[in-house]
Design a protein around this motif. Structure first.
Motif, PDB file in Angstrom:
ATOM      1  N   GLU A  94      -4.253   8.119   0.206  1.00  0.00           N
ATOM      2  CA  GLU A  94      -4.925   9.393   0.754  1.00  0.00           C
ATOM      3  C   GLU A  94      -5.897   9.244   1.816  1.00  0.00           C
ATOM      4  O   GLU A  94      -5.516  10.412   2.576  1.00  0.00           O
ATOM      5  CB  GLU A  94      -4.952  10.322  -0.732  1.00  0.00           C
ATOM      6  CG  GLU A  94      -4.105  10.683  -1.628  1.00  0.00           C
ATOM      7  CD  GLU A  94      -2.907  11.394  -1.195  1.00  0.00           C
ATOM      8  OE1 GLU A  94      -2.651  12.535   0.218  1.00  0.00           O
ATOM      9  OE2 GLU A  94      -1.661  11.129  -1.339  1.00  0.00           O
ATOM     10  N   LYS A  95      -7.054   8.592   1.258  1.00  0.00           N
ATOM     11  CA  LYS A  95      -8.088   9.319   1.937  1.00  0.00           C
ATOM     12  C   LYS A  95      -7.369   8.104   3.620  1.00  0.00           C
ATOM     13  O   LYS A  95      -7.982   8.562   4.501  1.00  0.00           O
ATOM     14  CB  LYS A  95      -8.737   8.157   1.625  1.00  0.00           C
ATOM     15  CG  LYS A  95      -9.666   9.251   0.761  1.00  0.00           C
ATOM     16  CD  LYS A  95     -10.690   8.164   0.600  1.00  0.00           C
ATOM     17  CE  LYS A  95     -11.708   9.091  -1.267  1.00  0.00           C
ATOM     18  NZ  LYS A  95     -12.859   8.242  -1.857  1.00  0.00           N
ATOM     19  N   GLN A  96      -7.049   6.691   3.192  1.00  0.00           N
ATOM     20  CA  GLN A  96      -6.233   6.582   5.022  1.00  0.00           C
ATOM     21  C   GLN A  96      -5.216   7.291   5.654  1.00  0.00           C
ATOM     22  O   GLN A  96      -5.833   7.123   6.900  1.00  0.00           O
ATOM     23  CB  GLN A  96      -5.781   5.045   4.172  1.00  0.00           C
ATOM     24  CG  GLN A  96      -7.114   4.175   4.140  1.00  0.00           C
ATOM     25  CD  GLN A  96      -5.738   2.271   3.406  1.00  0.00           C
ATOM     26  OE1 GLN A  96      -4.590   3.064   3.390  1.00  0.00           O
ATOM     27  NE2 GLN A  96      -6.962   1.479   3.185  1.00  0.00           N
ATOM     28  N   LYS A  97      -4.179   8.201   4.753  1.00  0.00           N
ATOM     29  CA  LYS A  97      -3.271   8.965   5.045  1.00  0.00           C
ATOM     30  C   LYS A  97      -4.342   9.802   6.405  1.00  0.00           C
ATOM     31  O   LYS A  97      -4.423  10.284   7.106  1.00  0.00           O
ATOM     32  CB  LYS A  97      -2.817   9.418   4.556  1.00  0.00           C
ATOM     33  CG  LYS A  97      -2.069  10.367   4.828  1.00  0.00           C
ATOM     34  CD  LYS A  97      -0.757  11.270   3.900  1.00  0.00           C
ATOM     35  CE  LYS A  97       0.110  11.923   4.510  1.00  0.00           C
ATOM     36  NZ  LYS A  97       0.797  13.403   3.312  1.00  0.00           N
ATOM     37  N   GLN A  98      -4.971  10.554   5.661  1.00  0.00           N
ATOM     38  CA  GLN A  98      -6.413  11.554   6.171  1.00  0.00           C
ATOM     39  C   GLN A  98      -7.010  11.514   7.450  1.00  0.00           C
ATOM     40  O   GLN A  98      -6.931  11.263   8.447  1.00  0.00           O
ATOM     41  CB  GLN A  98      -7.293  11.846   4.871  1.00  0.00           C
ATOM     42  CG  GLN A  98      -8.062  13.409   5.574  1.00  0.00           C
ATOM     43  CD  GLN A  98      -8.988  13.849   4.852  1.00  0.00           C
ATOM     44  OE1 GLN A  98      -9.261  13.243   3.472  1.00  0.00           O
ATOM     45  NE2 GLN A  98     -10.120  14.814   4.854  1.00  0.00           N
ATOM     46  N   ILE A  99      -7.533   9.954   7.293  1.00  0.00           N
ATOM     47  CA  ILE A  99      -7.953   9.321   8.573  1.00  0.00           C
ATOM     48  C   ILE A  99      -7.209   9.184   9.936  1.00  0.00           C
ATOM     49  O   ILE A  99      -7.890   9.321  10.595  1.00  0.00           O
ATOM     50  CB  ILE A  99      -8.582   7.662   8.340  1.00  0.00           C
ATOM     51  CG1 ILE A  99      -9.828   8.576   7.038  1.00  0.00           C
ATOM     52  CG2 ILE A  99      -9.330   7.561   9.623  1.00  0.00           C
ATOM     53  CD1 ILE A  99     -10.812   7.005   6.156  1.00  0.00           C
ATOM     54  N   VAL A 100      -6.388   8.613   9.099  1.00  0.00           N
ATOM     55  CA  VAL A 100      -5.364   8.045  10.076  1.00  0.00           C
ATOM     56  C   VAL A 100      -3.938   9.859  11.219  1.00  0.00           C
ATOM     57  O   VAL A 100      -4.398   9.569  11.988  1.00  0.00           O
ATOM     58  CB  VAL A 100      -3.549   7.409   9.862  1.00  0.00           C
ATOM     59  CG1 VAL A 100      -2.718   7.298  10.749  1.00  0.00           C
ATOM     60  CG2 VAL A 100      -3.781   5.780   9.500  1.00  0.00           C
ATOM     61  N   GLU A 101      -3.879  10.738  10.253  1.00  0.00           N
ATOM     62  CA  GLU A 101      -3.399  11.900  10.868  1.00  0.00           C
ATOM     63  C   GLU A 101      -4.725  12.098  11.612  1.00  0.00           C
ATOM     64  O   GLU A 101      -4.323  13.152  12.530  1.00  0.00           O
ATOM     65  CB  GLU A 101      -3.551  13.208   9.630  1.00  0.00           C
ATOM     66  CG  GLU A 101      -2.233  12.519   8.992  1.00  0.00           C
ATOM     67  CD  GLU A 101      -2.053  13.458   7.537  1.00  0.00           C
ATOM     68  OE1 GLU A 101      -3.117  14.255   7.442  1.00  0.00           O
ATOM     69  OE2 GLU A 101      -0.200  13.919   7.511  1.00  0.00           O
ATOM     70  N   VAL A 128      -3.720   2.234 -10.239  1.00  0.00           N
ATOM     71  CA  VAL A 128      -2.954   3.040  -9.517  1.00  0.00           C
ATOM     72  C   VAL A 128      -3.707   4.726  -8.838  1.00  0.00           C
ATOM     73  O   VAL A 128      -3.469   4.904  -7.907  1.00  0.00           O
ATOM     74  CB  VAL A 128      -1.353   3.431 -10.703  1.00  0.00           C
ATOM     75  CG1 VAL A 128      -0.847   4.497  -9.524  1.00  0.00           C
ATOM     76  CG2 VAL A 128      -0.682   2.433 -10.601  1.00  0.00           C
ATOM     77  N   SER A 129      -4.034   5.326  -9.532  1.00  0.00           N
ATOM     78  CA  SER A 129      -5.222   6.438  -9.423  1.00  0.00           C
ATOM     79  C   SER A 129      -5.280   5.817  -8.894  1.00  0.00           C
ATOM     80  O   SER A 129      -5.853   7.179  -7.193  1.00  0.00           O
ATOM     81  CB  SER A 129      -5.314   7.652 -10.596  1.00  0.00           C
ATOM     82  OG  SER A 129      -6.021   8.117 -10.031  1.00  0.00           O
ATOM     83  N   GLN A 130      -6.872   4.848  -8.466  1.00  0.00           N
ATOM     84  CA  GLN A 130      -7.298   4.670  -7.628  1.00  0.00           C
ATOM     85  C   GLN A 130      -7.051   4.014  -5.937  1.00  0.00           C
ATOM     86  O   GLN A 130      -7.775   4.585  -5.114  1.00  0.00           O
ATOM     87  CB  GLN A 130      -8.448   3.152  -8.036  1.00  0.00           C
ATOM     88  CG  GLN A 130      -9.714   3.233  -9.043  1.00  0.00           C
ATOM     89  CD  GLN A 130     -10.038   2.131 -10.004  1.00  0.00           C
ATOM     90  OE1 GLN A 130      -9.675   1.253  -9.442  1.00  0.00           O
ATOM     91  NE2 GLN A 130     -10.785   2.897 -10.609  1.00  0.00           N
ATOM     92  N   GLN A 131      -5.813   3.435  -6.003  1.00  0.00           N
ATOM     93  CA  GLN A 131      -5.197   3.426  -4.942  1.00  0.00           C
ATOM     94  C   GLN A 131      -4.784   4.343  -4.176  1.00  0.00           C
ATOM     95  O   GLN A 131      -4.548   4.694  -3.439  1.00  0.00           O
ATOM     96  CB  GLN A 131      -4.191   1.716  -5.405  1.00  0.00           C
ATOM     97  CG  GLN A 131      -4.311   0.495  -6.184  1.00  0.00           C
ATOM     98  CD  GLN A 131      -2.945  -0.091  -6.602  1.00  0.00           C
ATOM     99  OE1 GLN A 131      -1.860   0.248  -6.769  1.00  0.00           O
ATOM    100  NE2 GLN A 131      -4.042  -1.052  -6.727  1.00  0.00           N
ATOM    101  N   LYS A 132      -4.087   5.217  -5.181  1.00  0.00           N
ATOM    102  CA  LYS A 132      -3.370   6.863  -4.337  1.00  0.00           C
ATOM    103  C   LYS A 132      -4.585   7.399  -3.904  1.00  0.00           C
ATOM    104  O   LYS A 132      -4.421   7.644  -2.778  1.00  0.00           O
ATOM    105  CB  LYS A 132      -2.670   7.691  -5.736  1.00  0.00           C
ATOM    106  CG  LYS A 132      -2.098   8.646  -5.729  1.00  0.00           C
ATOM    107  CD  LYS A 132      -1.569   9.360  -5.754  1.00  0.00           C
ATOM    108  CE  LYS A 132      -0.885  10.824  -5.398  1.00  0.00           C
ATOM    109  NZ  LYS A 132      -0.323  11.976  -6.723  1.00  0.00           N
ATOM    110  N   GLU A 133      -5.948   7.125  -4.333  1.00  0.00           N
ATOM    111  CA  GLU A 133      -7.413   8.233  -3.867  1.00  0.00           C
ATOM    112  C   GLU A 133      -7.220   6.833  -2.420  1.00  0.00           C
ATOM    113  O   GLU A 133      -7.714   7.792  -1.147  1.00  0.00           O
ATOM    114  CB  GLU A 133      -8.589   8.498  -4.677  1.00  0.00           C
ATOM    115  CG  GLU A 133      -7.925   8.786  -5.849  1.00  0.00           C
ATOM    116  CD  GLU A 133      -9.273   8.883  -6.550  1.00  0.00           C
ATOM    117  OE1 GLU A 133      -9.795   8.180  -5.905  1.00  0.00           O
ATOM    118  OE2 GLU A 133      -8.811   9.604  -7.715  1.00  0.00           O
ATOM    119  N   ILE A 134      -7.253   6.174  -2.229  1.00  0.00           N
ATOM    120  CA  ILE A 134      -7.148   5.270  -0.985  1.00  0.00           C
ATOM    121  C   ILE A 134      -6.101   5.745  -0.153  1.00  0.00           C
ATOM    122  O   ILE A 134      -6.741   5.555   1.080  1.00  0.00           O
ATOM    123  CB  ILE A 134      -7.464   3.461  -1.428  1.00  0.00           C
ATOM    124  CG1 ILE A 134      -8.874   3.337  -2.638  1.00  0.00           C
ATOM    125  CG2 ILE A 134      -7.506   2.755   0.097  1.00  0.00           C
ATOM    126  CD1 ILE A 134      -8.417   1.736  -2.638  1.00  0.00           C
TER     127      ILE A 134
END
Length: 677
Positions: free
Chosen positions: A417-424, A409-415
């Protein structure tokens, strides 16, 4: 010598003005400031700045006695601030509206808006907004002769000014505090406050405050019997108020001069000055000022033995006084303050109670969980004592599985967050790009100076649906030569689509218009549209796409107006009646018809008003039934307002649109251009 009321000059715009207009209004040059602000409203692209400009316009009109116009601009500012959720602008607008009601003698209504302003200022920790609101509320109580409450609010505003290091705030409230000391016959302290305020006003160049202090110093000298100094300072104050165009200040200085001459038994001079003041008060529609002038006239006529006029003036002053200073209004003002304080304390108490209740509920919840846990634990120990070791092994395995799941779950959350940052980041890049495209598009639109040079009077109402627009207005000037006079072209067009696709089309259409007129030297509007249509079909309609634009291209040459129109029909209003004009029922681009555009001529007369618009305004949904505005209603609105100034017509169109639209979304780009012939 009768006591002279210390309301000689005041200024309410010192906290809120901006840029060049700010300095002008602080210095009191109200008419210049109004002209500058009207120009800024047209050129400034920042919506929050427009809120400030509209409020400053309202206060400028207030200072020259045009209360209805002032109220029109303050309401517009309030609507825009609320739409933008611009808290400081909303606070400023409430203060401005309260000021206008105060000037009209409606003190309870003024306090309504001041308490609304104070609530927003306190929630947003806006100290300047709090200071201004305190000062305005103090002036209400001062006008009600409740000097204790007035002093309390003035001192609060003065302390905020000292805390912020703002000399304008410190100076204005030193002067107002001096006014209360003067009312309490403490002339030494009053003069000390006035001279300190005058020094600050001179340092900052605040001519309104200088004029106010000069008038107040004169009043103290008059009360002390120093008539020569009283008249010297009073005439200086009057001269400055006339220079500033501050009508209320002019009127009160005239009344005070009349009172001084009355004390000297120069009754003709006294009456002359007081009647001049009364004319100004009546024109402004200020109950407060008119009541004061009638009261002074009654005293004057009593001294001269003209008891009939004295009684008439007294009755008029009494009627106005009963309207403004009646007991019910005093009770209403007291209730409003008590309700505000009660609501404020109740809100604080409610928050504290909710916190305590939440703590108690959390404590009970934990205690319940503990009790049930103990009970269940004991039960399980008794029932499953024989399975302890087996349970321990199962628990260890489960713990290991949970740890693995937790890591996953922690690894998926990091992924994520990174995707969210890229989208933003991509979204920001996209918005920044569109905003940059907006600046490019606005550069290509008709320049304000070009329009002003070629059109005697005009306005442009331009409200894109999105950041960039498919609607556009474009202009070009072509110099004359031996064979042809100088010509001015104006296009008002609606490109296919809106937003980014519409903006691309508008840029392409503008480039083809430039190409036809500037490069190809095509002169007639119909032939220009024929050329643009052929270029559009050649460029983007090879596969049958019907992209292009509807619009009007107008040419002005030696007072003669010719035009060609595609689908959109121009509107000519003469003496409150519509003169029929025509348009070709086909677009500029690929369509069902492929006929040449028709050259039309408009026979205009002086005073005619010509309107060019796209379909966005008429197609806007709203009203009580959520229907379209429609062209007929738009034409009726333009007929009803065409005798007003261009600025007032633009404001009326904008306000009507906002009221019609309500909470509904804008459906299309909106463009209306008005031209006075």
């Amino acid at each position: 010598m009768k006591k002279i009321l210390l309301l000689t000059v005041f200024n309410f715009s010192f906290l809120t003005l901006s840029c060049f207009a700010q300095n002008k209004n602080i210095n009191g040059k109200h008419s210049q400031a109004i002209d500058t602000l009207l120009s800024l409203l047209k050129t400034d692209k920042s919506d929050t700045s427009k809120v400030i400009h509209l409020n400053n316009l309202s206060r400028g009109y207030f200072n020259i006695g045009l209360y209805d116009t002032a109220k029109l601009y303050s309401n517009k500012a309030l609507q825009l601030a609320k739409m933008l959720n611009y808290k400081k602008g909303t606070c400023l607008s409430y203060n401005t509206i309260g000021l206008i009601y105060w000037g009209q003698g409606n003190f309870p209504k003024a306090l309504d808006y001041y308490f609304l302003a104070l609530k927003i200022a306190e929630e947003n920790k806006d100290k300047k907004g709090i200071a201004e609101t305190f000062g305005n509320m103090g002036f209400v109580y001062w006008s009600q002769r409740d000097y204790t409450k007035a002093m309390d609010y003035y001192l609060k505003a003065y302390k905020i000014g000292e805390e912020l290091g703002d000399k304008n705030i410190v100076g204005i409230y030193l002067s107002r505090i001096g006014m209360i000391y003067w009312e309490q016959v403490d002339y030494i302290t009053a003069l000390d406050c006035f001279f300190k305020s005058l020094k600050i006003a001179t340092e900052t160049g605040n001519e309104n405050l200088i004029a106010m202090d000069l008038g107040n110093i004169s009043s103290v000298y008059a009360q002390q019997g120093n008539i020569s100094k009283a008249l010297e300072y009073k005439f200086k104050a009057l001269e400055m108020q006339e220079k500033l165009g501050n009508k209320s200040g002019i009127a009160f200085n005239l009344v005070d001069i009349g009172s001084i001459y009355s004390g000297l038994k120069k009754y003709k001079e006294a009456e002359k000055y007081m009647l001049q003041a009364l004319a100004i008060d009546t024109a402004m529609g200020s109950l407060l000022w008119t009541q004061y002038t009638y009261s002074r006239l009654s005293d004057l006529y009593s001294e001269t033995g003209n008891y009939k006029k004295a009684l008439e003036s007294y009755k008029k002053a009494k009627i106005i006084s009963d309207t403004i200073f009646n007991q019910e209004k005093n009770k209403e003002i007291t209730r409003k303050e008590m309700n505000y304080e009660f609501d404020k304390k109740e809100a604080i108490t409610k928050v504290e109670n909710e916190k305590q209740q939440a703590v108690a509920e959390e404590k009970n919840r934990k205690q319940t969980i503990i009790s049930w846990s103990v009970a269940v634990g004991l039960f399980l120990v008794l029932v499953f004592a024989g399975f302890v070791f087996r349970s321990l092994r199962i628990t260890r395995k489960q713990k290991h599985i949970i740890e693995l799941q937790k890591n996953e779950v922690s690894q998926q959350k990091e992924i994520i967050e990174k995707q969210k940052q890229i989208v933003e980041e991509k979204q920001k890049e996209t918005v920044d790009s569109i905003n940059y495209a907006k600046s490019i598009q606005y550069t290509l639109l008709a320049n304000h100076d070009v329009l002003k040079q070629n059109l005697r009077e005009h306005f442009v109402l331009f409200q894109p649906k999105d950041i960039v627009s498919g609607d556009f207005y474009w202009a070009a000037s072509v110099k004359g030569n031996e064979n042809r006079s100088a010509r001015f072209y104006l296009a008002v067009c609606d490109s296919t689509g809106h937003g980014v696709p519409g903006a691309f089309m508008s840029l392409l259409n503008i480039s083809f218009l430039n190409e036809a007129i500037i490069e190809k030297n095509i002169e007639q509007p119909d032939k220009i549209l024929n050329y643009v249509r052929s270029r559009l079909i050649e460029s983007i309609s090879k596969d049958g796409a019907q992209d292009g634009m509807d619009g009007i291209l107008m040419c002005i040459e030696n007072e003669k107006i010719t035009y060609a129109a595609a689908n959109n029909v121009p509107l000519l209003v003469r003496e409150n009646a519509i003169i029929d004009l025509h348009a070709d029922k086909m677009p500029i681009g690929k369509g069902e018809k492929d006929m040449p555009f028709t050259l039309q001529t408009i026979d205009v007369q002086k005073g005619d008003t010509l309107y060019l618009y796209t379909d966005g305004y008429a197609d806007q949904f709203g009203g009580p039934k959520g229907k379209k505005f429609m062209y007929k209603q738009l034409d009726n609105l333009l007929i009803a307002t065409n005798q007003k100034s261009m600025e007032e017509q633009e404001l009326s169109l904008s306000l009507t649109l906002e009221q019609w639209k309500g909470n509904l979304e804008q459906v299309d780009d909106i463009l209306v251009v008005g031209i006075r012939v």
